[in-house]
Design a protein around this motif. Structure first.
Motif, PDB file in Angstrom:
ATOM      1  N   ASP A 176     -15.050   2.198   8.728  1.00 64.86           N
ATOM      2  CA  ASP A 176     -16.465   1.907   8.953  1.00 64.86           C
ATOM      3  C   ASP A 176     -17.373   2.670   7.986  1.00 64.86           C
ATOM      4  OD1 ASP A 176     -16.374   4.510   9.938  1.00 64.86           O
ATOM      5  OD2 ASP A 176     -16.831   3.961  12.002  1.00 64.86           O
ATOM      6  N   GLY A 177     -16.783   3.541   7.159  1.00 68.21           N
ATOM      7  CA  GLY A 177     -17.556   4.252   6.144  1.00 68.21           C
ATOM      8  C   GLY A 177     -18.196   5.543   6.616  1.00 68.21           C
ATOM      9  N   ARG A 178     -18.104   5.835   7.894  1.00 70.45           N
ATOM     10  CA  ARG A 178     -18.670   7.094   8.406  1.00 70.45           C
ATOM     11  C   ARG A 178     -17.678   8.217   8.190  1.00 70.45           C
ATOM     12  NH1 ARG A 178     -18.968   5.512  14.001  1.00 70.45           N
ATOM     13  NH2 ARG A 178     -18.272   7.630  14.222  1.00 70.45           N
ATOM     14  N   GLY A 179     -18.146   9.313   7.632  1.00 71.49           N
ATOM     15  CA  GLY A 179     -17.306  10.490   7.525  1.00 71.49           C
ATOM     16  C   GLY A 179     -17.060  11.084   8.902  1.00 71.49           C
ATOM     17  N   ARG A 180     -15.945  11.757   9.039  1.00 69.50           N
ATOM     18  CA  ARG A 180     -15.608  12.394  10.309  1.00 69.50           C
ATOM     19  C   ARG A 180     -15.021  13.768  10.051  1.00 69.50           C
ATOM     20  NH1 ARG A 180     -14.932   7.169  10.936  1.00 69.50           N
ATOM     21  NH2 ARG A 180     -15.460   6.097  12.846  1.00 69.50           N
ATOM     22  N   THR A 181     -15.215  14.649  11.009  1.00 74.55           N
ATOM     23  CA  THR A 181     -14.548  15.943  10.935  1.00 74.55           C
ATOM     24  C   THR A 181     -13.080  15.706  11.272  1.00 74.55           C
ATOM     25  OG1 THR A 181     -14.897  16.493  13.250  1.00 74.55           O
ATOM     26  CG2 THR A 181     -16.637  17.173  11.684  1.00 74.55           C
ATOM     27  N   VAL A 182     -12.261  16.700  10.986  1.00 71.96           N
ATOM     28  CA  VAL A 182     -10.842  16.588  11.307  1.00 71.96           C
ATOM     29  C   VAL A 182     -10.667  16.394  12.815  1.00 71.96           C
ATOM     30  CG1 VAL A 182      -8.617  17.763  11.222  1.00 71.96           C
ATOM     31  CG2 VAL A 182     -10.169  17.923   9.275  1.00 71.96           C
ATOM     32  N   SER A 183     -11.438  17.107  13.611  1.00 67.61           N
ATOM     33  CA  SER A 183     -11.345  16.967  15.077  1.00 67.61           C
ATOM     34  C   SER A 183     -11.738  15.569  15.526  1.00 67.61           C
ATOM     35  CB  SER A 183     -12.236  17.993  15.780  1.00 67.61           C
ATOM     36  OG  SER A 183     -11.766  19.290  15.529  1.00 67.61           O
ATOM     37  N   GLN A 184     -12.814  15.041  14.962  1.00 64.88           N
ATOM     38  CA  GLN A 184     -13.250  13.692  15.329  1.00 64.88           C
ATOM     39  C   GLN A 184     -12.206  12.650  14.932  1.00 64.88           C
ATOM     40  OE1 GLN A 184     -16.917  13.777  13.119  1.00 64.88           O
ATOM     41  NE2 GLN A 184     -18.161  14.097  14.953  1.00 64.88           N
ATOM     42  N   LEU A 185     -11.667  12.775  13.737  1.00 68.97           N
ATOM     43  CA  LEU A 185     -10.661  11.822  13.290  1.00 68.97           C
ATOM     44  C   LEU A 185      -9.389  11.962  14.123  1.00 68.97           C
ATOM     45  CD1 LEU A 185      -9.933   9.555  11.365  1.00 68.97           C
ATOM     46  CD2 LEU A 185      -9.164  11.284   9.725  1.00 68.97           C
ATOM     47  N   GLY A 186      -9.014  13.194  14.454  1.00 71.76           N
ATOM     48  CA  GLY A 186      -7.843  13.420  15.292  1.00 71.76           C
ATOM     49  C   GLY A 186      -7.987  12.734  16.641  1.00 71.76           C
ATOM     50  N   ALA A 187      -9.176  12.829  17.239  1.00 69.54           N
ATOM     51  CA  ALA A 187      -9.427  12.159  18.522  1.00 69.54           C
ATOM     52  C   ALA A 187      -9.353  10.642  18.355  1.00 69.54           C
ATOM     53  CB  ALA A 187     -10.786  12.573  19.077  1.00 69.54           C
ATOM     54  N   ALA A 188      -9.888  10.136  17.254  1.00 73.69           N
ATOM     55  CA  ALA A 188      -9.894   8.679  17.019  1.00 73.69           C
ATOM     56  C   ALA A 188      -8.489   8.132  16.807  1.00 73.69           C
ATOM     57  CB  ALA A 188     -10.779   8.350  15.817  1.00 73.69           C
ATOM     58  N   VAL A 189      -7.640   8.867  16.094  1.00 75.51           N
ATOM     59  CA  VAL A 189      -6.292   8.372  15.799  1.00 75.51           C
ATOM     60  C   VAL A 189      -5.281   8.794  16.864  1.00 75.51           C
ATOM     61  CG1 VAL A 189      -6.721   8.293  13.313  1.00 75.51           C
ATOM     62  CG2 VAL A 189      -5.581  10.284  14.291  1.00 75.51           C
ATOM     63  N   GLY A 190      -5.701   9.657  17.776  1.00 77.03           N
ATOM     64  CA  GLY A 190      -4.823  10.053  18.872  1.00 77.03           C
ATOM     65  C   GLY A 190      -3.810  11.112  18.501  1.00 77.03           C
ATOM     66  N   LEU A 235       0.826  -1.218   0.000  1.00 71.03           N
ATOM     67  CA  LEU A 235       0.000   0.000   0.000  1.00 71.03           C
ATOM     68  C   LEU A 235       0.853   1.257   0.000  1.00 71.03           C
ATOM     69  CD1 LEU A 235      -2.896  -0.862   2.491  1.00 71.03           C
ATOM     70  CD2 LEU A 235      -2.953  -0.850  -0.014  1.00 71.03           C
ATOM     71  N   ASP A 236       2.123   1.133   0.399  1.00 71.72           N
ATOM     72  CA  ASP A 236       3.047   2.263   0.442  1.00 71.72           C
ATOM     73  C   ASP A 236       2.487   3.421   1.273  1.00 71.72           C
ATOM     74  OD1 ASP A 236       5.468   3.557  -0.109  1.00 71.72           O
ATOM     75  OD2 ASP A 236       4.634   4.554  -1.881  1.00 71.72           O
ATOM     76  N   LEU A 237       2.051   3.101   2.486  1.00 73.49           N
ATOM     77  CA  LEU A 237       1.478   4.084   3.403  1.00 73.49           C
ATOM     78  C   LEU A 237       2.305   4.139   4.677  1.00 73.49           C
ATOM     79  CD1 LEU A 237      -2.275   3.026   3.139  1.00 73.49           C
ATOM     80  CD2 LEU A 237      -1.266   5.079   2.139  1.00 73.49           C
ATOM     81  N   THR A 238       2.324   5.310   5.308  1.00 71.66           N
ATOM     82  CA  THR A 238       2.971   5.446   6.603  1.00 71.66           C
ATOM     83  C   THR A 238       2.056   4.872   7.686  1.00 71.66           C
ATOM     84  OG1 THR A 238       2.004   7.600   7.121  1.00 71.66           O
ATOM     85  CG2 THR A 238       4.077   7.602   5.842  1.00 71.66           C
ATOM     86  N   ALA A 239       2.616   4.659   8.869  1.00 73.05           N
ATOM     87  CA  ALA A 239       1.821   4.167   9.993  1.00 73.05           C
ATOM     88  C   ALA A 239       0.669   5.124  10.302  1.00 73.05           C
ATOM     89  CB  ALA A 239       2.704   3.976  11.217  1.00 73.05           C
ATOM     90  N   SER A 240       0.907   6.423  10.205  1.00 80.34           N
ATOM     91  CA  SER A 240      -0.138   7.411  10.474  1.00 80.34           C
ATOM     92  C   SER A 240      -1.245   7.347   9.432  1.00 80.34           C
ATOM     93  CB  SER A 240       0.453   8.820  10.511  1.00 80.34           C
ATOM     94  OG  SER A 240       1.350   8.941  11.584  1.00 80.34           O
ATOM     95  N   GLU A 241      -0.880   7.122   8.188  1.00 78.51           N
ATOM     96  CA  GLU A 241      -1.874   7.006   7.123  1.00 78.51           C
ATOM     97  C   GLU A 241      -2.700   5.737   7.296  1.00 78.51           C
ATOM     98  OE1 GLU A 241       0.864   9.437   3.896  1.00 78.51           O
ATOM     99  OE2 GLU A 241       0.831   7.254   3.828  1.00 78.51           O
ATOM    100  N   ILE A 242      -2.029   4.639   7.675  1.00 78.40           N
ATOM    101  CA  ILE A 242      -2.735   3.380   7.947  1.00 78.40           C
ATOM    102  C   ILE A 242      -3.722   3.576   9.090  1.00 78.40           C
ATOM    103  CG2 ILE A 242      -2.409   1.043   8.880  1.00 78.40           C
ATOM    104  CD1 ILE A 242       0.229   0.971   7.202  1.00 78.40           C
ATOM    105  N   ASN A 243      -3.287   4.241  10.147  1.00 78.44           N
ATOM    106  CA  ASN A 243      -4.141   4.507  11.304  1.00 78.44           C
ATOM    107  C   ASN A 243      -5.374   5.317  10.898  1.00 78.44           C
ATOM    108  OD1 ASN A 243      -5.086   4.793  13.933  1.00 78.44           O
ATOM    109  ND2 ASN A 243      -3.453   6.152  14.579  1.00 78.44           N
ATOM    110  N   ALA A 244      -5.172   6.360  10.115  1.00 78.08           N
ATOM    111  CA  ALA A 244      -6.303   7.200   9.691  1.00 78.08           C
ATOM    112  C   ALA A 244      -7.292   6.390   8.853  1.00 78.08           C
ATOM    113  CB  ALA A 244      -5.795   8.403   8.901  1.00 78.08           C
ATOM    114  N   LEU A 245      -6.786   5.634   7.885  1.00 78.54           N
ATOM    115  CA  LEU A 245      -7.675   4.829   7.039  1.00 78.54           C
ATOM    116  C   LEU A 245      -8.399   3.757   7.848  1.00 78.54           C
ATOM    117  CD1 LEU A 245      -5.550   4.467   3.779  1.00 78.54           C
ATOM    118  CD2 LEU A 245      -7.591   5.875   4.120  1.00 78.54           C
ATOM    119  N   ALA A 246      -7.704   3.129   8.789  1.00 74.22           N
ATOM    120  CA  ALA A 246      -8.338   2.113   9.631  1.00 74.22           C
ATOM    121  C   ALA A 246      -9.489   2.714  10.430  1.00 74.22           C
ATOM    122  CB  ALA A 246      -7.309   1.493  10.572  1.00 74.22           C
TER     123      ALA A 246
END
Length: 144
Positions: free
Chosen positions: A49-63, A34-45
């Protein structure tokens, strides 16, 4: 029952760090195509679930902080894995959603994580897994 003190012989946090690094290396090796960084893998993971997220929501989810996440999202967008759009009813919020290629990558990532988890934890009793999750929840709560 909450323990009175943390055993001093072996640090749970150091063990967690070692396990995290070992797991990240395994994930990177299994998803090398996939040629992705660990951070990119984390964000995609976290978007799998297919739900869109705001940047703040995704930031909280990925830490990570939204400002740190911006570079990750820039790269994922350039690769065609995500789109950024406005959120219905709130034009100031940016909504992150997976594209078709992002959905395919996220599905592969999620399956790889599930397979790794099954191999690593499959032989453990359910009570041990529940205890592990309790520890993770306590550490997450402490950091929030």
């Amino acid at each position: 029952m909450k323990s009175e003190s943390v055993p001093s012989g072996r640090s749970a946090l150091l063990a967690l760090q070692r396990a995290t690094h070992a797991t990240l290396q395994l994930i990177a090796a299994e998803l090398v195509d996939l040629d992705l960084t660990a951070s990119e893998i984390n964000a995609l993971a976290n978007l799998a679930d297919g739900r869109g997220r705001t940047v703040s929501q995704l930031g909280a989810a990925v830490g990570t902080r939204p400002t740190t996440l911006t570079g990750v999202l820039d790269r994922l967008e350039r690769r065609g894995h995500i789109t950024r759009g406005t959120r219905a009813g709130d034009r100031r919020s940016v909504l992150i959603e997976l594209t078709e290629s992002g959905q395919a990558a996220a599905a592969l990532i999620r399956q790889t994580l599930a397979d790794l988890e099954s191999r690593a934890l499959g032989g453990l009793p359910a009570q041990s897994i529940a205890g592990f999750h309790a520890v993770l929840d306590a550490l997450t709560e402490e950091g929030s």
